[in-house]
Design an enzyme around this catalytic site. Structure first.
Site, mmCIF file in Angstrom:
data_model
loop_
_atom_site.group_PDB
_atom_site.id
_atom_site.type_symbol
_atom_site.label_atom_id
_atom_site.label_comp_id
_atom_site.label_asym_id
_atom_site.label_seq_id
_atom_site.Cartn_x
_atom_site.Cartn_y
_atom_site.Cartn_z
ATOM 1 N N GLY A 168 18.347 26.048 15.690
ATOM 2 C CA GLY A 168 16.981 25.577 15.786
ATOM 3 C C GLY A 168 16.499 25.008 14.463
ATOM 4 O O GLY A 168 17.208 25.028 13.449
ATOM 5 N N CYS A 169 15.274 24.507 14.458
ATOM 6 C CA CYS A 169 14.737 23.829 13.271
ATOM 7 C C CYS A 169 14.382 24.813 12.154
ATOM 8 O O CYS A 169 14.842 24.669 11.017
ATOM 9 C CB CYS A 169 13.542 22.983 13.656
ATOM 10 S SG CYS A 169 12.375 23.797 14.765
ATOM 11 N N TYR A 170 13.581 25.828 12.468
ATOM 12 C CA TYR A 170 13.257 26.828 11.451
ATOM 13 C C TYR A 170 14.515 27.546 10.976
ATOM 14 O O TYR A 170 14.641 27.908 9.808
ATOM 15 C CB TYR A 170 12.291 27.872 12.015
ATOM 16 C CG TYR A 170 10.901 27.383 12.291
ATOM 17 C CD1 TYR A 170 10.097 26.835 11.288
ATOM 18 C CD2 TYR A 170 10.350 27.491 13.572
ATOM 19 C CE1 TYR A 170 8.803 26.412 11.547
ATOM 20 C CE2 TYR A 170 9.059 27.075 13.842
ATOM 21 C CZ TYR A 170 8.286 26.525 12.827
ATOM 22 O OH TYR A 170 7.003 26.104 13.083
ATOM 23 N N ALA A 214 16.090 25.392 8.319
ATOM 24 C CA ALA A 214 15.337 25.250 7.069
ATOM 25 C C ALA A 214 15.327 26.525 6.231
ATOM 26 O O ALA A 214 15.484 26.476 5.005
ATOM 27 C CB ALA A 214 13.902 24.826 7.383
#
Length: 346
Positions: free
Chosen positions: A149-151, A154
């Site tokens: 996923g994105c989080y 990051a």
């Protein structure tokens, strides 16, 4: 070499359409088939006029995508990918899941956070977690890949070098993150309705976001022991981008120079991670439409706190770009193929 035939299931959602956009510029792959339940029979360029005369492929069925493709990207909500993965696996197709069905290694955690079960445990054991900067060698040549996923991209990219080098404490890590509204998907909701979103900035799913166990899984695997993270996401009134500001306690005696050495040692050879210079601050504006992750480092010497900030485009490095990075590794291509996009300066 014949171009890799790429299929996208769920091509009209934000992540699926972004895969189509990026594949259109890939030197060794071509879009062969797409599907969409909501827009079956329509050309993708009818759904997204920006793609006119560039991506005019018509949305067919899921079975057509599998039949006509060497690699299938599934841009589907959680719970809908397992049958498709099994179908692709039986036919020897590479399957890259953009959803959550194969991300968590612990079935109990999947049941707790997503309310689902593993339909085929053997298939889950085949799956690899596709965060290339940390698990590249495990991804090469694999046929079932769980795209992070994105989080969950990051935060580890911000923290891993310090954690790996043993420079920060395991307890008390905080990930304070902000995301553009595309992270919520294309389907309208009250929260991303324009009057609610415009001139607004709010936290959501505080201490209860489904990316929490995924972040912890990656950090724990790198650390070698279980750890927990306080994760608070916020919704920004912008289309794209994630800014992850992560806080951790420095271990006694750790210097700022040691932190910089650890980050340079980990990232100097990574094309898609740009370690910014001292005093520079990662900004989502500088990574838009690209597969880059910008990382900046700070130390609050008064409190002994380490602050690592990362910025990504949630639709590219946080979704479609990283998925293509994984495809490149799976097929033995240059990892950067189709992804050397220069972010716009303004």
């Amino acid at each position: 070499m014949e171009p890799i035939k790429v299929g996208v299931v769920g091509a009209t959602g934000y992540a699926g359409s972004e895969i189509c956009r990026l594949i259109a510029g890939h030197p060794q792959a071509e879009l062969s088939a797409i599907s969409s339940v909501s827009f079956e029979g329509m050309a993708l360029s009818q759904v997204y006029p920006a793609y006119s005369q560039m991506i005019d492929l018509v949305c067919g069925t899921q079975d057509q995508v599998v039949e006509q493709s060497d690699v299938v990207f599934a841009a589907l909500p959680h719970g809908l990918s397992q049958d498709l993965a099994a179908q692709c696996d039986a036919l020897g197709k590479t399957f890259i899941d953009m959803g959550a069905d194969f991300r968590l290694e612990d079935e109990a955690a999947y049941q707790e956070w997503y309310g689902g079960e593993y339909q085929d445990k053997a298939l889950h054991e085949k799956a690899v977690y596709g965060l290339p900067e940390f698990f590249r060698e495990k991804i090469r040549g694999k046929k079932v890949i769980a795209n992070p996923g994105c989080y969950t991209t990051a935060v580890p990219l911000a923290l891993v070098p310090a954690l790996e080098a043993g420079l920060i404490e395991q307890e008390g890590i905080i990930a304070d993150c902000k995301s553009g509204v595309t992270g919520a998907g294309r389907k309208p909701t009250q929260g991303n309705h324009y009057p609610e979103l415009n001139e607004s900035f709010t936290a959501y799913k505080v201490a209860a976001h489904r990316h929490t166990p995924e972040i912890e899984q990656t950090l724990s695997k790198i650390e070698g022991s279980p750890l927990k993270v306080t994760f608070v996401p916020h919704l920004l009134p912008i289309n794209r981008g994630i800014l992850a500001t992560c806080y951790a306690r420095l271990k006694p005696g750790v210097t700022e120079d040691q932190l910089w050495e650890a980050y340079h040692a980990r990232y100097d050879g990574e094309y898609f991670v740009r370690l910014l210079g001292k005093g520079q601050v990662a900004n989502v504006k500088n990574v838009r439409y690209s597969n880059f992750c910008d990382v900046s480092l700070f130390v609050d010497s008064r409190t002994g706190t380490f602050i690592a900030i990362s910025a990504i485009d949630n639709m590219v490095k946080g979704a479609a770009g990283q998925a293509i990075q994984n495809m490149n590794l799976s097929f033995g291509l240059e990892e950067t193929a189709g992804l050397t996009i220069v972010p716009p300066a303004f």
